[in-house]
Scaffold this active site. Structure first.
Site, PDB file in Angstrom:
ATOM      1  N   LYS B  72      29.314  20.311  61.590  1.00  0.00           N
ATOM      2  CA  LYS B  72      30.854  20.741  61.430  1.00  0.00           C
ATOM      3  C   LYS B  72      31.414  21.329  60.194  1.00  0.00           C
ATOM      4  O   LYS B  72      30.873  21.256  59.303  1.00  0.00           O
ATOM      5  CB  LYS B  72      31.394  19.456  61.701  1.00  0.00           C
ATOM      6  CG  LYS B  72      32.717  19.473  61.724  1.00  0.00           C
ATOM      7  CD  LYS B  72      33.568  17.909  61.983  1.00  0.00           C
ATOM      8  CE  LYS B  72      35.040  17.811  62.302  1.00  0.00           C
ATOM      9  NZ  LYS B  72      35.611  16.557  62.400  1.00  0.00           N
ATOM     10  N   SER B 147      38.957  15.975  66.397  1.00  0.00           N
ATOM     11  CA  SER B 147      38.882  17.192  65.501  1.00  0.00           C
ATOM     12  C   SER B 147      37.561  18.100  65.840  1.00  0.00           C
ATOM     13  O   SER B 147      37.264  19.286  65.525  1.00  0.00           O
ATOM     14  CB  SER B 147      38.986  17.223  64.355  1.00  0.00           C
ATOM     15  OG  SER B 147      38.058  16.428  63.325  1.00  0.00           O
ATOM     16  N   SER B 171      37.137  11.334  65.820  1.00  0.00           N
ATOM     17  CA  SER B 171      36.963  12.785  65.936  1.00  0.00           C
ATOM     18  C   SER B 171      35.615  13.160  66.413  1.00  0.00           C
ATOM     19  O   SER B 171      35.025  14.457  66.502  1.00  0.00           O
ATOM     20  CB  SER B 171      37.202  13.622  64.818  1.00  0.00           C
ATOM     21  OG  SER B 171      38.696  13.702  64.481  1.00  0.00           O
TER      22      SER B 171
END
Lengths: 97, 479
Positions: B72, B147, B171
């Site tokens: 990420k 997210s 997330s």
């Protein structure tokens, strides 16, 4: 408990947050904050007498106090502006016009 | 050469060990797949080039040697752009690896790129990324969740067997659920946050998306453990092998408590409840007992999360000031430079959260908001841990319904955050959580989640592994 935030408070908040805000943007921020503050009023229903969240059993983690030398090049690698191994910024004190 | 899309870590390991494919070919195959299949999805912000990936390869005897993974964009990788999907860090090249990345590299894994996410990991739809939204691989009109939508979508597309993400309010688990893949959040303190761009430091944890629980256990084993660079890591071990115990695990005698005020909450659609109950029937057939309990502090989950996460975010994002790194707006004095830099460099969602965060921390308000939230959080933690003294697992929905449409929920509104209602309790209480695909509603995947006591990740992996042995939801593929 009031959940409206005055525009004077928003201006103070913007300054504390170091985020430039146009006057025209203030109403939108006011209503956004009010929406959240209204929702979180729900927490007032909860009896938290006797709860001290600061009484967590926390353990301090220490390290030896030694000098570590970092690679200056690495530190400056992302600098927007640098000179003589220092970060350059504009005047800290506003120039009088 | 056979297509290596959707292959698990062990399947790839077998191909490599039997020399049916070499690391360089495997990598090229993965990169080709990514370039081909991600065009419409946008799960990957940057796909690295083959040469630099191979240059960084450290040969290892670990299972992960030569296995590709995605990271990420808020987890630092040395000499790579690490931008937290923001403008303010759009040119930031990380000087160091985060600890978890460093551990993956030491295990020989090949990190192929940066996964898309909401800006600074703030959001539940990946719509606030400076690099454009990620689409749900099951329906391009829908969000992948957030997210960490990029990580979940890339895994769902079969581009990589694993992707690292981060959780503050859900997330990794929520996008996992919306994309039909496994989403795992460890106990707070199991994985190091050193080199992870901070959102809310008392809640942030690195998490993992995979298609199989076995793969999740493999990756977790490689990256778990105390880190001297992160004093909040507190695992009671230096290293742990979560994989070997999977194969002899059993659900016989295990007690699962379903949080009835969660599964029956307004907004949870009847079909969702049905899919979760189907999953519970599977566990019953495996020998577990199911009971229903009420955890009254659930009601406050979102409110506590709103306040604490924003307060800590306001503090953590104060460092982005254009002085030492990142985007800068030139001005005549520092105050103006900093204020205008942050105004232009942050998206509206991030700016909003910082403002609210500072409000709830400010003099005159911190008692009624921040301190109150912390007290209720303590009550919530007490209630959840008490329940976990009697039960091995807690079970509840991950999301109230399957993926919503792009643009459907205003990312500046409360409604987007209420998507975290079912996932935030695990972050707020620090306990580990695992979301597992358990069916489809209107052709979109849905999941249920299990939570266990602190540092009981093995229990979660066992339960997930056994569920996947008895079902085949994890084998479904988007068209």
């Amino acid at each position: 408990m009031s959940t409206t935030v005055s525009s004077a408070e928003i201006k103070k908040l913007a300054h504390a947050s170091r985020i430039y805000l146009e006057d025209s943007e203030i109403p939108a921020v006011q209503s956004s904050i009010a929406e959240i503050l209204n929702y979180v009023q729900i927490l007032n229903k909860v009896d938290t007498s006797g709860i001290d969240h600061n009484l967590e059993k926390n353990i301090n983690v220490y390290r030896v106090d030694i000098i570590e030398i970092y690679n200056v090049e690495k530190i400056l690698k992302n600098a927007p502006q640098e000179v003589h191994s220092s970060f350059v910024v504009p005047a800290v004190i506003k120039k009088s016009k | 050469m056979e297509n290596i899309r959707f292959k698990t870590i062990k399947e790839l390991r077998y191909l490599l060990d039997s020399k049916q494919i070499f690391i360089s070919e495997l990598l090229q195959n993965i990169l080709n797949n990514a370039a081909l299949h991600d065009k419409q999805i946008n799960s990957i912000i940057e796909l690295f080039d083959k040469e630099t990936i191979l240059e960084q390869h450290k040969k290892s005897s670990n299972l992960l040697n030569g296995i590709p993974g995605l990271i990420k964009d808020n987890i630092c990788q040395e000499n790579r752009l690490t931008t937290a999907a923001s403008k303010i860090l759009s040119k930031f090249i990380s000087p160091n690896d985060s600890t978890v990345v460093s551990k993956l590299k030491n295990n020989g894994s090949l990190l192929i790129g940066r996964a898309n996410c909401d800006e600074f990991a703030m959001g539940s739809s990946t719509e606030t990324s400076f690099y454009g939204p990620t689409k749900n691989p099951w329906d391009l009109n829908c969000v992948p969740g957030g997210s960490g939508g990029g990580s979940a979508a890339a895994v769902a597309l079969g581009l990589v067997p694993y992707a690292l993400g981060t959780e503050t309010g859900g997330s990794v688990r929520q996008p996992g659920a919306l994309c039909g893949v496994v989403g795992f959040k460890p106990t707070y303190g199991l994985l190091s946050r050193s080199g992870v761009i901070a959102y809310a430091s008392s809640l942030d944890q690195v998490g993992i998306n995979t298609r199989t629980v076995e793969d999740c256990a493999i990756v977790c084993s490689a990256i778990a453990g105390k880190d001297p660079n992160d004093s909040t890591t507190r695992a009671p071990f230096e290293q742990y092998d979560y994989v070997k115990n999977l194969y002899t695990s059993t659900m016989k005698g295990k007690k699962i408590a379903v949080i009835q005020n969660a599964i029956n909450a307004a907004g949870v659609i009847p079909l969702m409840k049905e899919k979760i109950e189907d999953a519970l029937r599977v566990y019953e057939s495996l020998g577990a007992t199911i009971e229903y309990i009420t955890l009254s502090t659930m009601e406050y989950s979102a409110a506590i999360y709103f306040i604490i996460s924003r307060a800590e975010a306001a503090s953590n994002l104060a460092r982005y000031d254009g002085v030492r790194y990142g985007f800068r707006v030139q001005a005549d004095d520092v105050q103006e430079m900093v204020s205008k830099t942050r105004r232009e460099g942050f998206g509206s969602n991030v700016r909003r959260r910082i403002l609210i965060g500072n409000y709830v921390l400010s003099s005159g308000y911190s008692d009624q908001y921040y301190n109150k939230a912390k007290q209720v959080q303590k009550l919530m933690k007490n209630e959840f841990l008490e329940a976990l003294k009697k039960y091995d697992y807690l079970c509840m929905p991950v999301t109230p319904e399957p993926a919503f449409k792009l643009g459907e929920i205003n990312t500046n509104s409360l409604a987007i955050d209420l998507q975290d209602y079912f996932t935030a309790p695990a972050n707020l209480t620090g306990i580990p959580g695992l979301s597992l695909p358990c069916g489809f509603i209107d052709s979109l995947p849905v999941s249920f989640q299990l939570m266990a006591n602190e540092f009981c990740e093995q229990d979660l992996f066992n339960a997930g592994y056994l569920y996947q042995q008895a079902t085949d939801w994890h084998l479904k593929r988007p068209a």
